[in-house]
Design a protein around this motif. Sequence first.
Motif, PDB file in Angstrom:
ATOM      1  N   THR A 111      46.319  44.597  93.911  1.00 52.75           N
ATOM      2  CA  THR A 111      45.820  45.076  92.631  1.00 52.75           C
ATOM      3  C   THR A 111      45.875  46.600  92.678  1.00 52.75           C
ATOM      4  O   THR A 111      46.041  47.178  93.748  1.00 52.75           O
ATOM      5  N   LYS A 140      52.263  41.377  92.226  1.00 52.43           N
ATOM      6  CA  LYS A 140      51.130  41.560  93.140  1.00 52.43           C
ATOM      7  C   LYS A 140      51.351  40.661  94.357  1.00 52.43           C
ATOM      8  O   LYS A 140      52.050  39.641  94.279  1.00 52.43           O
ATOM      9  N   MET A 159      51.298  40.003  87.303  1.00 53.69           N
ATOM     10  CA  MET A 159      50.007  40.168  86.643  1.00 53.69           C
ATOM     11  C   MET A 159      50.084  41.324  85.661  1.00 53.69           C
ATOM     12  O   MET A 159      50.776  42.316  85.896  1.00 53.69           O
ATOM     13  N   ASP A 161      47.754  44.095  84.443  1.00 51.02           N
ATOM     14  CA  ASP A 161      46.454  44.697  84.698  1.00 51.02           C
ATOM     15  C   ASP A 161      46.324  45.980  83.876  1.00 51.02           C
ATOM     16  O   ASP A 161      47.203  46.833  83.870  1.00 51.02           O
ATOM     17  N   GLY A 470      42.637  41.864  83.647  1.00 54.54           N
ATOM     18  CA  GLY A 470      43.831  41.246  84.209  1.00 54.54           C
ATOM     19  C   GLY A 470      44.198  39.924  83.571  1.00 54.54           C
ATOM     20  O   GLY A 470      43.320  39.142  83.175  1.00 54.54           O
ATOM     21  N   GLY A 472      47.035  36.713  84.448  1.00 56.26           N
ATOM     22  CA  GLY A 472      48.051  36.178  85.344  1.00 56.26           C
ATOM     23  C   GLY A 472      49.258  35.695  84.549  1.00 56.26           C
ATOM     24  O   GLY A 472      49.236  34.598  83.984  1.00 56.26           O
ATOM     25  N   ARG A 475      51.144  32.830  86.381  1.00 54.43           N
ATOM     26  CA  ARG A 475      50.220  31.706  86.380  1.00 54.43           C
ATOM     27  C   ARG A 475      50.193  31.028  85.014  1.00 54.43           C
ATOM     28  O   ARG A 475      50.067  29.805  84.916  1.00 54.43           O
TER      29      ARG A 475
END
Length: 588
Positions: A111, A140, A159, A161, A470, A472, A475
């Motif tokens: 991160t 990441k 990610m 962020d 954040g 994902g 994801r």
Amino acid sequence: MPIRLSSLFLRTLREDPAEAEVTSHKLLLRAGYIRRAAPGVYTWLPLGLAVKAKIEKVVREEMANAGAQEVFFPALLPREPYEATGRWTEYGDNLFRLQDRKKADYLLAPTHEEMFTLLVKDLYSSYKDLPVCLYQIQNKYRDEARPRAGLLRGREFVMKDAYSFDITDEGLRTAYQAQRDAYERIFTRLGVDYVIVKADAGAMGGSASEEFLSPSPIGEDTFVRSAGGYAANVEAVATPVPAEQPIDGKPAARVVSTPAAATIENLVSVANEQAPRNDRAWSASDTLKNVVFALKSPEGKRSLVVVGLPGDREVEPKRAEAAFSPNEIEPATDADFAAHPELVKGYIGPVKLTGGEAQKVLGKDSVSDIRYLVDPRVVKGTSWISGANEREKHVFDLVYGRDFEADGNVDIAEVRAGDEAPDGSGPLELARGIEIGHVFQLGRKYAEALDLKVLDENGKLVTVTMGSYGIGVTRLVAVLAEANHDDKGLIWPEAVAPADVYVVAAGKDDIVFETAERLAAELEARGKTVILDDRKASPGVKFSDAELIGVPNVIVVGKGLEQGEVEIWNRHTSERRNVAVNSAVEQF
């Protein structure tokens, strides 16, 4: 030009790969979206990149709407900023560490709080420069001990962020709300089912923390909610503290012989046989079990802690991890017990005795100098059955505040369905979910560690306050695949499908291929993206791949062409209908 399956870099699989555990992992591999490169590390193929790009496009649009500006940091970072904040050590084994040829330490970023903080420090020095919100979409890296479930828990992931920088706490709250609202728009546009829950800030720190979870039976996060609107992940649920009870008049503590009572179940049985109550039977909730843990600090120091909690509750591992973070936690070993003979397995009692009756009964000034913590339900005046720190003996009527004390409270017991919500909004229900986003009000933790200060309107240096937000991205690909499929394959939401329409040329005659080509061209002229299956393969193979790949709208040009018709599939509704070939494009 359409995406032609005859030239697309793609191989679909008919069988589930052996390493795939969950549905999304199986389908993304079988449909040719990703390929495994190493445990927890995946290569993205053209179809997978198309889906990921659509997610990123929505994220970028909503970040812009929220006033955030995009930057891009390297993934390979120097040690020093992370050492300044303590996270070089705190991350422990989860951090990928490496050295260059000059033996300088680097890491693969898990991160980027430190780098965002230093960037703003480098360029901004006045309150006039703030507020500002910056974000990136970047890879990441976390050295997961057990990568699993494909993209849901990997070692490399993408990610988004974002970080906000403000002078005042009020400004931080405004930025936090703007990002929170943007997340709701993003997930709604992507077609993701989500709930927002209160979360534990953990090592990130800060004054507020919320998770966006997508409900799923395979989710690794357990969360709770009440009919009255309370929602939190299990780590963040605060047990309601019962009222204290009067101590006067409580029976004196007494030691009772309890043979073969090393478990709570056996203890309750023996208690009802050896020392029955007049009002009701003893139950597990009357017992205080004392669990011994070993804590390993980020620096490698090992220590023991004993936790007393009601015997009808088990320890919830995630709550324990959060409570003792950044320490690693594990059960005490045989070696630990050998080093502390005062801790008798199966008969461990409170290790902080006072000068009351229990001490007289046990004949000891103090059982141990090990740190002793208790569950919030253990309040002054409550009476318990607990171990006597002597084999086959327990103490009855052991009263907190009279017979024993604790060094503090720790809330690590399991949360159950039916428990009262902390805000009094009703009984809790439990569900599972996959974390897809997390927003924090970080406050000044990182700004203080890295000396990010600006001059205020009075010319005085003040520390900047920060928020962290954040999502994902990779994801989300798995989350969408997990939630959108049938027994034949994927069914992508319109917003993220690798194409708008999938055209199948199902036949051998030239007219079939010519018509499929014409329809694809007309669709693209109307602004639609098209996958065209122009392969020399059997209709059965083409139909299977169309269903597996998951574009929600399919046009089949086949034997119906003799009647001037094509077949249209809607994968979301399973509807299939014939329409005139000349009106097919208008359907979309």
